[in-house]
Design a protein around this motif. Sequence first.
Motif, PDB file in Angstrom:
ATOM      1  N   LYS A 185       0.841  -1.162   0.043  1.00  0.00           N
ATOM      2  CA  LYS A 185      -0.134   0.050  -0.017  1.00  0.00           C
ATOM      3  C   LYS A 185       1.023   1.087   0.042  1.00  0.00           C
ATOM      4  O   LYS A 185       0.530   2.342  -0.870  1.00  0.00           O
ATOM      5  N   LEU A 186       2.099   1.252   0.776  1.00  0.00           N
ATOM      6  CA  LEU A 186       3.013   2.356   0.781  1.00  0.00           C
ATOM      7  C   LEU A 186       3.513   2.577  -0.458  1.00  0.00           C
ATOM      8  O   LEU A 186       3.644   3.763  -1.144  1.00  0.00           O
ATOM      9  N   VAL A 196       2.313   1.689  -3.353  1.00  0.00           N
ATOM     10  CA  VAL A 196       1.275   2.400  -4.430  1.00  0.00           C
ATOM     11  C   VAL A 196       1.257   3.928  -4.267  1.00  0.00           C
ATOM     12  O   VAL A 196       1.250   4.742  -5.223  1.00  0.00           O
ATOM     13  N   LYS A 197       1.287   4.276  -3.117  1.00  0.00           N
ATOM     14  CA  LYS A 197       1.355   5.529  -2.360  1.00  0.00           C
ATOM     15  C   LYS A 197       2.411   6.409  -3.072  1.00  0.00           C
ATOM     16  O   LYS A 197       2.618   7.605  -3.644  1.00  0.00           O
ATOM     17  N   GLU A 198       3.745   5.731  -2.853  1.00  0.00           N
ATOM     18  CA  GLU A 198       5.142   6.388  -3.200  1.00  0.00           C
ATOM     19  C   GLU A 198       5.053   6.646  -4.795  1.00  0.00           C
ATOM     20  O   GLU A 198       5.742   7.694  -5.127  1.00  0.00           O
ATOM     21  N   GLY A 207       2.705   6.978  -6.987  1.00  0.00           N
ATOM     22  CA  GLY A 207       1.633   7.920  -7.349  1.00  0.00           C
ATOM     23  C   GLY A 207       0.525   7.129  -8.033  1.00  0.00           C
ATOM     24  O   GLY A 207      -0.423   7.626  -8.759  1.00  0.00           O
ATOM     25  N   GLY A 208       0.312   6.008  -7.760  1.00  0.00           N
ATOM     26  CA  GLY A 208      -0.761   4.968  -8.334  1.00  0.00           C
ATOM     27  C   GLY A 208      -0.230   3.777  -8.687  1.00  0.00           C
ATOM     28  O   GLY A 208       0.639   3.512  -9.390  1.00  0.00           O
ATOM     29  N   GLU A 209      -1.026   2.973  -8.653  1.00  0.00           N
ATOM     30  CA  GLU A 209      -0.952   1.351  -9.265  1.00  0.00           C
ATOM     31  C   GLU A 209      -0.788   1.206 -10.744  1.00  0.00           C
ATOM     32  O   GLU A 209      -0.184   0.575 -11.108  1.00  0.00           O
ATOM     33  N   ARG A 258       9.434   7.267   5.856  1.00  0.00           N
ATOM     34  CA  ARG A 258       8.219   6.928   5.564  1.00  0.00           C
ATOM     35  C   ARG A 258       7.664   5.536   5.518  1.00  0.00           C
ATOM     36  O   ARG A 258       6.628   5.078   6.115  1.00  0.00           O
ATOM     37  N   HIS A 317       4.897   4.103   8.286  1.00  0.00           N
ATOM     38  CA  HIS A 317       3.608   3.638   7.759  1.00  0.00           C
ATOM     39  C   HIS A 317       3.449   2.460   8.510  1.00  0.00           C
ATOM     40  O   HIS A 317       2.397   2.107   8.824  1.00  0.00           O
TER      41      HIS A 317
END
Length: 424
Positions: free
Chosen positions: A111-112, A114-116, A118-120, A222, A226
């Motif tokens: 999940k982190l 994907v966030k890092e 900018g999107g899957e 981060r 997280h």
Amino acid sequence: MAKTDHCVVRNQAYKGGEFSIRERHNERKNEEYGNGDIVKDRSRLNIHFKKCNGTYKQAFERMVEDGTISLRGLGKDPKVFDEFVFDVNTSYFERNGGYEYAKDFFTEAYKLAVKEVGGEQYILSAVMHADERNKVETERLGYDVFHYHLHVVYVPVVDKAVYYRKNNKNTELAGTLKKTIKQVSHSKKWSRQAQIDENGKIIRNDKGKAILVNSYSLLQDRYYNHMKMAGYEDIERGKRGSTREHLNDLEYKIQQETEKANTLAEKLNNLSMEIKDKQQKAIKFNEQITAQEKHLSMLDKKIVVKNTIFRTFNDIESMAKQKLFGKIELTAKDWEQVSELAKKGVIANANIKDLQRKIVSANKDTEIYKNRLELLKEDTKEYQKAKELAPVRTKNAINEIVRLGREPSEPIKQIKQKNKDIER
């Protein structure tokens, strides 16, 4: 003293030519691995949080074609994709439940990721490896212990504003924002950043300038924060200013050398395949050259013969000197040569006709022999049938003799005569 469990995330950038190397390793497509602790039978336990559609390279090229990412502004042979490796020391998972615990842990780590990025949509592949044996822990505990970690291959993108030219004919558009694209750029994605304190404020030095830190260091922060927020409070952040992750000095050096060996082994494997392919192409090319040389040799011979004939004809024609009233004059020597050639021509014609007759005769003989061969084949078939039937008929005849009693002389003669006829 209890061992401290450190969570570590690494990021590595790669060029376009390295897609296949990372794919073969991450997706377990190699037949052999430099790391002898990879247990192939356990590769089925590897977990894909995102599976690549096609090859890494194909997925990347589709993203370029449909406009998801842009290669605008990139230099020659740039780094176009990155890879996260999320990790915690092996014993941490072994103490807390092993495989199932690791699966839950890295589900959160993904999940982190994907966030890092900018999107899957920018992730090509995400896979948790569960098939790499930790030799040190295995020997210490006396049973197989596996090291769980997560590989996330992604495209590093940043927002890039594209403006209309200032000299645009439409003065209202000149110099205004045209669009924002997702530019592929590792250097911009991971450039040095201002250090932030616990309150979210930029930390400055005595001169008031922002203190810039390695962006990977902030990524470590981060990752740690997280996982803490997700409930994994029994881990610590990787040591600042160090790439040692959770290993001691000796273990870290061993891992670094192993990774280098794995990369080298994969490169050698790919190189070996390329060499074999080029060798096969070279063999075919040499065969084509040999065939072409034979063809050229035959052409050369034909050209020599034609040139010889041409020179002979020219020589003969040059012997004669045209005189008035259509008469031709020859010297005695030239006449002798022409006469000799004429005689040879007559003999050659006779030989040719004789050979032609012999060829016709040979063709007729061949046809006769072919017909005889066919007849022999038919006779052989009949003989074979008779040979197969003879024992049966002989047995039947003997039974007949027994049945007729003690005066079998005449029937026996008839049967023997029949058998002789059959065997013929």
